[in-house]
Design a protein around this motif. Structure first.
Motif, PDB file in Angstrom:
ATOM      1  N   SER A  91     -80.425 -21.075  50.711  1.00  0.00           N
ATOM      2  CA  SER A  91     -80.090 -22.355  51.340  1.00  0.00           C
ATOM      3  C   SER A  91     -78.657 -22.379  51.851  1.00  0.00           C
ATOM      4  CB  SER A  91     -80.328 -23.511  50.363  1.00  0.00           C
ATOM      5  OG  SER A  91     -81.658 -23.537  49.938  1.00  0.00           O
ATOM      6  N   LEU A  92     -78.227 -21.268  52.431  1.00  0.00           N
ATOM      7  CA  LEU A  92     -76.873 -21.154  52.957  1.00  0.00           C
ATOM      8  C   LEU A  92     -76.886 -21.188  54.477  1.00  0.00           C
ATOM      9  CD1 LEU A  92     -75.604 -18.299  50.626  1.00  0.00           C
ATOM     10  CD2 LEU A  92     -74.922 -20.691  50.555  1.00  0.00           C
ATOM     11  N   VAL A  93     -75.821 -21.707  55.040  1.00  0.00           N
ATOM     12  CA  VAL A  93     -75.638 -21.658  56.489  1.00  0.00           C
ATOM     13  C   VAL A  93     -75.109 -20.263  56.814  1.00  0.00           C
ATOM     14  CG1 VAL A  93     -74.395 -22.642  58.446  1.00  0.00           C
ATOM     15  CG2 VAL A  93     -75.158 -24.124  56.568  1.00  0.00           C
ATOM     16  N   PRO A  94     -75.742 -19.553  57.732  1.00  0.00           N
ATOM     17  CA  PRO A  94     -75.317 -18.171  58.013  1.00  0.00           C
ATOM     18  C   PRO A  94     -73.959 -18.097  58.684  1.00  0.00           C
ATOM     19  CG  PRO A  94     -77.064 -18.832  59.495  1.00  0.00           C
ATOM     20  CD  PRO A  94     -76.897 -19.956  58.516  1.00  0.00           C
ATOM     21  N   ALA A  95     -73.340 -16.959  58.529  1.00  0.00           N
ATOM     22  CA  ALA A  95     -72.079 -16.679  59.218  1.00  0.00           C
ATOM     23  C   ALA A  95     -72.339 -16.752  60.722  1.00  0.00           C
ATOM     24  CB  ALA A  95     -71.569 -15.297  58.829  1.00  0.00           C
ATOM     25  N   PRO A  96     -71.314 -17.093  61.489  1.00  0.00           N
ATOM     26  CA  PRO A  96     -71.513 -17.237  62.929  1.00  0.00           C
ATOM     27  C   PRO A  96     -71.694 -15.899  63.649  1.00  0.00           C
ATOM     28  CG  PRO A  96     -69.196 -17.533  62.372  1.00  0.00           C
ATOM     29  CD  PRO A  96     -69.944 -17.402  61.080  1.00  0.00           C
ATOM     30  N   GLY A  97     -72.407 -15.965  64.767  1.00  0.00           N
ATOM     31  CA  GLY A  97     -72.561 -14.804  65.634  1.00  0.00           C
ATOM     32  C   GLY A  97     -73.215 -13.624  64.949  1.00  0.00           C
ATOM     33  N   SER A  98     -72.805 -12.450  65.382  1.00  0.00           N
ATOM     34  CA  SER A  98     -73.409 -11.226  64.859  1.00  0.00           C
ATOM     35  C   SER A  98     -73.032 -10.955  63.400  1.00  0.00           C
ATOM     36  CB  SER A  98     -73.030 -10.030  65.733  1.00  0.00           C
ATOM     37  OG  SER A  98     -71.639  -9.789  65.686  1.00  0.00           O
ATOM     38  N   LEU A  99     -71.992 -11.634  62.895  1.00  0.00           N
ATOM     39  CA  LEU A  99     -71.636 -11.483  61.477  1.00  0.00           C
ATOM     40  C   LEU A  99     -72.773 -11.973  60.584  1.00  0.00           C
ATOM     41  CD1 LEU A  99     -69.507 -10.543  59.465  1.00  0.00           C
ATOM     42  CD2 LEU A  99     -68.458 -12.816  59.608  1.00  0.00           C
ATOM     43  N   GLY A 100     -73.654 -12.791  61.144  1.00  0.00           N
ATOM     44  CA  GLY A 100     -74.830 -13.225  60.398  1.00  0.00           C
ATOM     45  C   GLY A 100     -75.670 -12.045  59.925  1.00  0.00           C
ATOM     46  N   PHE A 101     -75.652 -10.942  60.678  1.00  0.00           N
ATOM     47  CA  PHE A 101     -76.409  -9.755  60.264  1.00  0.00           C
ATOM     48  C   PHE A 101     -75.864  -9.190  58.959  1.00  0.00           C
ATOM     49  CE2 PHE A 101     -77.305  -5.233  60.040  1.00  0.00           C
ATOM     50  CZ  PHE A 101     -78.666  -5.209  60.262  1.00  0.00           C
ATOM     51  N   VAL A 102     -74.541  -9.067  58.863  1.00  0.00           N
ATOM     52  CA  VAL A 102     -73.918  -8.541  57.645  1.00  0.00           C
ATOM     53  C   VAL A 102     -74.142  -9.514  56.493  1.00  0.00           C
ATOM     54  CG1 VAL A 102     -71.753  -7.774  56.592  1.00  0.00           C
ATOM     55  CG2 VAL A 102     -72.199  -7.312  59.011  1.00  0.00           C
ATOM     56  N   HIS A 103     -73.976 -10.798  56.772  1.00  0.00           N
ATOM     57  CA  HIS A 103     -74.209 -11.833  55.764  1.00  0.00           C
ATOM     58  C   HIS A 103     -75.633 -11.708  55.223  1.00  0.00           C
ATOM     59  CE1 HIS A 103     -73.919 -16.460  54.892  1.00  0.00           C
ATOM     60  NE2 HIS A 103     -73.933 -15.740  53.788  1.00  0.00           N
ATOM     61  N   ASP A 104     -76.586 -11.537  56.124  1.00  0.00           N
ATOM     62  CA  ASP A 104     -77.977 -11.425  55.711  1.00  0.00           C
ATOM     63  C   ASP A 104     -78.226 -10.134  54.931  1.00  0.00           C
ATOM     64  OD1 ASP A 104     -80.179 -13.308  56.090  1.00  0.00           O
ATOM     65  OD2 ASP A 104     -81.254 -11.606  56.951  1.00  0.00           O
ATOM     66  N   LEU A 105     -77.636  -9.036  55.369  1.00  0.00           N
ATOM     67  CA  LEU A 105     -77.764  -7.769  54.649  1.00  0.00           C
ATOM     68  C   LEU A 105     -77.262  -7.929  53.213  1.00  0.00           C
ATOM     69  CD1 LEU A 105     -78.245  -4.710  54.344  1.00  0.00           C
ATOM     70  CD2 LEU A 105     -76.007  -4.351  55.434  1.00  0.00           C
ATOM     71  N   LEU A 106     -76.118  -8.583  53.051  1.00  0.00           N
ATOM     72  CA  LEU A 106     -75.572  -8.794  51.705  1.00  0.00           C
ATOM     73  C   LEU A 106     -76.513  -9.629  50.846  1.00  0.00           C
ATOM     74  CD1 LEU A 106     -71.856  -9.428  52.657  1.00  0.00           C
ATOM     75  CD2 LEU A 106     -72.745  -7.472  51.362  1.00  0.00           C
ATOM     76  N   ASN A 107     -77.198 -10.580  51.448  1.00  0.00           N
ATOM     77  CA  ASN A 107     -78.083 -11.458  50.674  1.00  0.00           C
ATOM     78  C   ASN A 107     -79.486 -10.905  50.485  1.00  0.00           C
ATOM     79  OD1 ASN A 107     -76.345 -13.488  49.847  1.00  0.00           O
ATOM     80  ND2 ASN A 107     -76.404 -14.454  51.855  1.00  0.00           N
ATOM     81  N   THR A 108     -79.700  -9.632  50.856  1.00  0.00           N
ATOM     82  CA  THR A 108     -80.976  -8.995  50.531  1.00  0.00           C
ATOM     83  C   THR A 108     -81.018  -8.603  49.061  1.00  0.00           C
ATOM     84  OG1 THR A 108     -80.172  -6.785  51.149  1.00  0.00           O
ATOM     85  CG2 THR A 108     -81.342  -8.064  52.853  1.00  0.00           C
ATOM     86  N   ARG A 109     -79.851  -8.574  48.416  1.00  0.00           N
ATOM     87  CA  ARG A 109     -79.816  -8.153  47.012  1.00  0.00           C
ATOM     88  C   ARG A 109     -80.367  -9.231  46.102  1.00  0.00           C
ATOM     89  NH1 ARG A 109     -74.785  -9.552  44.497  1.00  0.00           N
ATOM     90  NH2 ARG A 109     -74.680  -7.589  43.405  1.00  0.00           N
ATOM     91  N   SER A 110     -80.683  -8.822  44.906  1.00  0.00           N
ATOM     92  CA  SER A 110     -81.154  -9.758  43.904  1.00  0.00           C
ATOM     93  C   SER A 110     -79.945 -10.530  43.402  1.00  0.00           C
ATOM     94  CB  SER A 110     -81.823  -8.994  42.748  1.00  0.00           C
ATOM     95  OG  SER A 110     -82.227  -9.895  41.755  1.00  0.00           O
ATOM     96  N   ALA A 111     -79.837 -11.769  43.819  1.00  0.00           N
ATOM     97  CA  ALA A 111     -78.676 -12.588  43.477  1.00  0.00           C
ATOM     98  C   ALA A 111     -79.123 -14.035  43.393  1.00  0.00           C
ATOM     99  CB  ALA A 111     -77.574 -12.421  44.535  1.00  0.00           C
TER     100      ALA A 111
END
Length: 191
Positions: free
Chosen positions: A10-30
């Motif tokens: 339930s997070l607002v993604p990082a802007p622009g293409s940084l959203g990809f890195v943000h999403d990659l980081l949140n693939t982990r079990s957290a």
């Protein structure tokens, strides 16, 4: 398009293409409660990669790279994620270097754009490193952080005015931690 790994917290993604890195980081079990690791199996990793690359293409206006992941791609991709997480979690020991293929293309509009190259996990690393370079140039990279709650550690984009955020959600992770610290101070003052 949506960043599915980030949306599950339930997070607002990082802007622009940084959203990809943000999403990659949140693939982990957290998070609280813990969510499954999306890079644990080829099927879930491929599903995530397809959605994330489509979202990245929507943000950048580039073609969606065709990336096929196999079993041999999972460990290097998870290693990349661990190293990136260590960077956003705060000052840490020196990280291993990561390299990725990139082609610079001069468009008809006169702008030079980096395009990812590689296959499997290397293509995803290329997209991530391009996004980080763009975020560093825009001075938004420093706002991508990991929740300080060790039971959570979800990645979040700090939108606070002075970039002082430490929790992915103050109500979920910050208040309990602050209450524990307050109670510990109260106990130590009584002794």
């Amino acid at each position: 398009m949506t960043w599915s790994a980030t949306a599950r917290y339930s997070l607002v993604p990082a802007p622009g293409s940084l959203g990809f890195v943000h999403d990659l980081l949140n693939t982990r079990s957290a998070g609280r409660p813990r969510r499954p690791d999306l890079l644990a199996e080829v099927t879930s990793a491929q599903d995530w990669a397809g959605e994330a690359l489509a979202a990245w293409a929507g943000e950048t206006g580039q073609e969606v790279p065709a990336v096929a992941l196999g079993e041999d791609d999972l460990d290097p991709l998870r290693d990349l994620r661990v190293d990136l997480h260590a960077l956003v979690a705060g000052p840490a020991a020196p990280q291993p270097e990561h390299q990725a293929g990139v082609v610079l293309r001069l468009g008809s509009d006169g702008r030079v754009r980096p395009e990812p190259r590689g296959t499997g996990w290397r293509a995803l690393a290329s997209v991530a490193l391009i996004a980080i370079a763009d975020a560093q140039a825009a001075d938004t990279w420093r706002r991508l952080k990991a929740c300080r709650n060790l039971r959570c550690e979800a990645a979040f984009f700090d939108r606070s005015r002075n970039n002082s955020g430490t929790w992915h959600d103050v109500r979920v992770c910050g208040n309990p931690a602050n209450l524990r610290a307050y109670r510990a101070r109260q106990r130590s003052e009584k002794n």
